[in-house]
Each structure stands twice: as structure tokens, then as C-alpha cells.
Design a protein around this motif. Sequence first.
Motif, mmCIF file in Angstrom:
data_model
loop_
_atom_site.group_PDB
_atom_site.id
_atom_site.type_symbol
_atom_site.label_atom_id
_atom_site.label_comp_id
_atom_site.label_asym_id
_atom_site.label_seq_id
_atom_site.Cartn_x
_atom_site.Cartn_y
_atom_site.Cartn_z
ATOM 1 N N ALA A 62 42.419 42.532 31.257
ATOM 2 C CA ALA A 62 43.601 41.798 30.817
ATOM 3 C C ALA A 62 44.718 42.048 31.826
ATOM 4 C CB ALA A 62 44.036 42.259 29.427
ATOM 5 N N LEU A 63 45.739 41.223 31.748
ATOM 6 C CA LEU A 63 46.907 41.366 32.622
ATOM 7 C C LEU A 63 48.122 41.767 31.799
ATOM 8 C CD1 LEU A 63 46.534 38.082 34.731
ATOM 9 C CD2 LEU A 63 45.767 40.388 35.332
ATOM 10 N N ALA A 64 49.071 42.403 32.451
ATOM 11 C CA ALA A 64 50.357 42.666 31.815
ATOM 12 C C ALA A 64 51.016 41.311 31.576
ATOM 13 C CB ALA A 64 51.222 43.535 32.719
ATOM 14 N N PHE A 65 51.440 41.054 30.366
ATOM 15 C CA PHE A 65 52.062 39.773 30.013
ATOM 16 C C PHE A 65 53.568 39.946 30.148
ATOM 17 C CE2 PHE A 65 51.221 36.084 26.789
ATOM 18 C CZ PHE A 65 51.676 35.176 27.717
ATOM 19 N N VAL A 66 54.040 39.965 31.414
ATOM 20 C CA VAL A 66 55.423 40.323 31.719
ATOM 21 C C VAL A 66 56.448 39.336 31.166
ATOM 22 C CG1 VAL A 66 54.849 41.746 33.715
ATOM 23 C CG2 VAL A 66 55.303 39.305 34.020
ATOM 24 N N GLY A 74 37.218 40.213 42.140
ATOM 25 C CA GLY A 74 37.092 38.886 42.746
ATOM 26 C C GLY A 74 38.396 38.140 42.630
ATOM 27 N N SER A 75 38.322 36.893 42.174
ATOM 28 C CA SER A 75 39.537 36.102 42.002
ATOM 29 C C SER A 75 39.551 35.458 40.621
ATOM 30 C CB SER A 75 39.647 35.032 43.094
ATOM 31 O OG SER A 75 38.572 34.136 43.012
ATOM 32 N N PHE A 76 40.745 35.188 40.159
ATOM 33 C CA PHE A 76 40.913 34.631 38.816
ATOM 34 C C PHE A 76 42.254 33.925 38.729
ATOM 35 C CE2 PHE A 76 42.620 38.895 38.877
ATOM 36 C CZ PHE A 76 43.866 38.749 38.275
ATOM 37 N N GLU A 77 42.377 33.129 37.706
ATOM 38 C CA GLU A 77 43.637 32.474 37.398
ATOM 39 C C GLU A 77 44.234 33.217 36.198
ATOM 40 O OE1 GLU A 77 45.188 27.902 36.756
ATOM 41 O OE2 GLU A 77 43.090 28.349 36.385
ATOM 42 N N ALA A 78 45.509 33.505 36.244
ATOM 43 C CA ALA A 78 46.160 34.183 35.115
ATOM 44 C C ALA A 78 45.933 33.356 33.848
ATOM 45 C CB ALA A 78 47.649 34.350 35.374
ATOM 46 N N GLU A 81 48.382 47.569 35.455
ATOM 47 C CA GLU A 81 47.906 46.415 36.220
ATOM 48 C C GLU A 81 47.842 46.756 37.712
ATOM 49 O OE1 GLU A 81 49.782 42.229 37.272
ATOM 50 O OE2 GLU A 81 49.080 42.282 35.179
ATOM 51 N N ALA A 82 48.838 47.450 38.215
ATOM 52 C CA ALA A 82 48.835 47.853 39.630
ATOM 53 C C ALA A 82 47.660 48.789 39.912
ATOM 54 C CB ALA A 82 50.153 48.532 39.985
ATOM 55 N N GLU A 83 47.353 49.684 38.978
ATOM 56 C CA GLU A 83 46.197 50.580 39.130
ATOM 57 C C GLU A 83 44.892 49.788 39.181
ATOM 58 O OE1 GLU A 83 46.240 53.358 35.854
ATOM 59 O OE2 GLU A 83 48.230 54.090 36.373
ATOM 60 N N TYR A 118 50.042 43.417 21.785
ATOM 61 C CA TYR A 118 51.358 43.344 22.403
ATOM 62 C C TYR A 118 51.310 43.599 23.913
ATOM 63 C CZ TYR A 118 56.038 44.873 23.749
ATOM 64 O OH TYR A 118 57.230 45.014 24.391
ATOM 65 N N GLY A 119 52.008 42.746 24.665
ATOM 66 C CA GLY A 119 52.264 43.012 26.079
ATOM 67 C C GLY A 119 51.145 42.719 27.051
ATOM 68 N N ILE A 120 50.027 42.157 26.566
ATOM 69 C CA ILE A 120 48.930 41.843 27.482
ATOM 70 C C ILE A 120 48.443 40.414 27.248
ATOM 71 C CG2 ILE A 120 48.215 44.264 27.526
ATOM 72 C CD1 ILE A 120 45.650 43.408 25.982
ATOM 73 N N ASP A 121 47.732 39.895 28.230
ATOM 74 C CA ASP A 121 47.105 38.584 28.100
ATOM 75 C C ASP A 121 45.739 38.677 28.763
ATOM 76 O OD1 ASP A 121 46.861 35.945 27.336
ATOM 77 O OD2 ASP A 121 48.179 35.146 28.892
#
Length: 169
Positions: free
Chosen positions: A128-132, A155-159, A142-144, A56-59
Amino acid sequence: MRQFTTKRILSLAALGGVVALGMAAAAMASTGVVQGRASVIDGDTLEVQGERIRLYGIDAPEAGQSCLDARGRSYRCGQRAAFALSDKVGARPVLCQSTGRDRYGRMVARCSLAGEDLQAWMVRNGHALAFVRYSKTYRTQEAEAKASGAGMWTGSFEAPWEWRRRPKS
């Protein structure tokens, strides 16, 4: 005759055990709680007691998704996310509380390991990212992760949700 009776008793006892296990699984499903050893499917999906569970809540990045590290080199961030979750969980039991079902029929749940929120751990460590779109619960983690340059944030990534929308070649 005695051997036949003993075999019949053993068969009935085994059948009783199978029925009891089925009843326990049904009871867990009816309460929305699944607990046990988890198999990691990917960075945001587990399987526990035969139940596919979407965290739940992440991607997390998809298995075939690549990201760039701090030096601009490509690496399989989806695979890394799955390995990180697998290493975290190990053979220890997880506890998952259902929040519903997704469009694929998977249980969506908040899962914990020894009281620690697995989704928060994945996001805080940059796997993972927050799946807002579905929840704002993990924005702080995620901010942390972003501030500390953890995981994908080095580095860099695409959501992942954007990566899935792109046509694949």
C-alpha cells in the motif's frame, strides 16, 4: 406447565444474551473502538464485528488493478495486497480505533494486531502507499519500502488514487 416454564426461561435467557451482545456492540461503536476477528475485504479495508473499516492513512491497489514486476510482467497487485493483509491478520483479533467516517459511511480507523500498526506494515512491505491526501503518517514507511524495493516497488505501478480516476475499458 413445568415444561412451558422451562422453555420460557430458556427463551428469555437467549434473548438476554442477544441484548447483551447488542449492548456490547453499541458500547464499542460509541467509544470508537472495534475489536475482534477481521475479514479482509481488500488491501485497505477490513470488516470487524459487522463494521466495514477503511484503514486510515493508506491506499492499496484496487482488486482489479495490475502492476508490473521487476521483469515487466503484469500481476494483480490489488489481489496480492489483499492476500498479504489476510495472511498477516489470519484468525487473530485486531483492534481498531476510529478516526471518523468516510463519504461511503465506513469507519476510518487505525488498526493494530498484537500492538503492531497494520497500516505501517502494509506500506513498509510495499502492499500500500501512504495516502498523503488524508495523512502524512506513513511517508517514512513508504520511503523504506521504495528504498528496499519491497512489494510494488520491485517494478512499476500506478498509484491507486490515479488508477481509480482513469476511465476503465
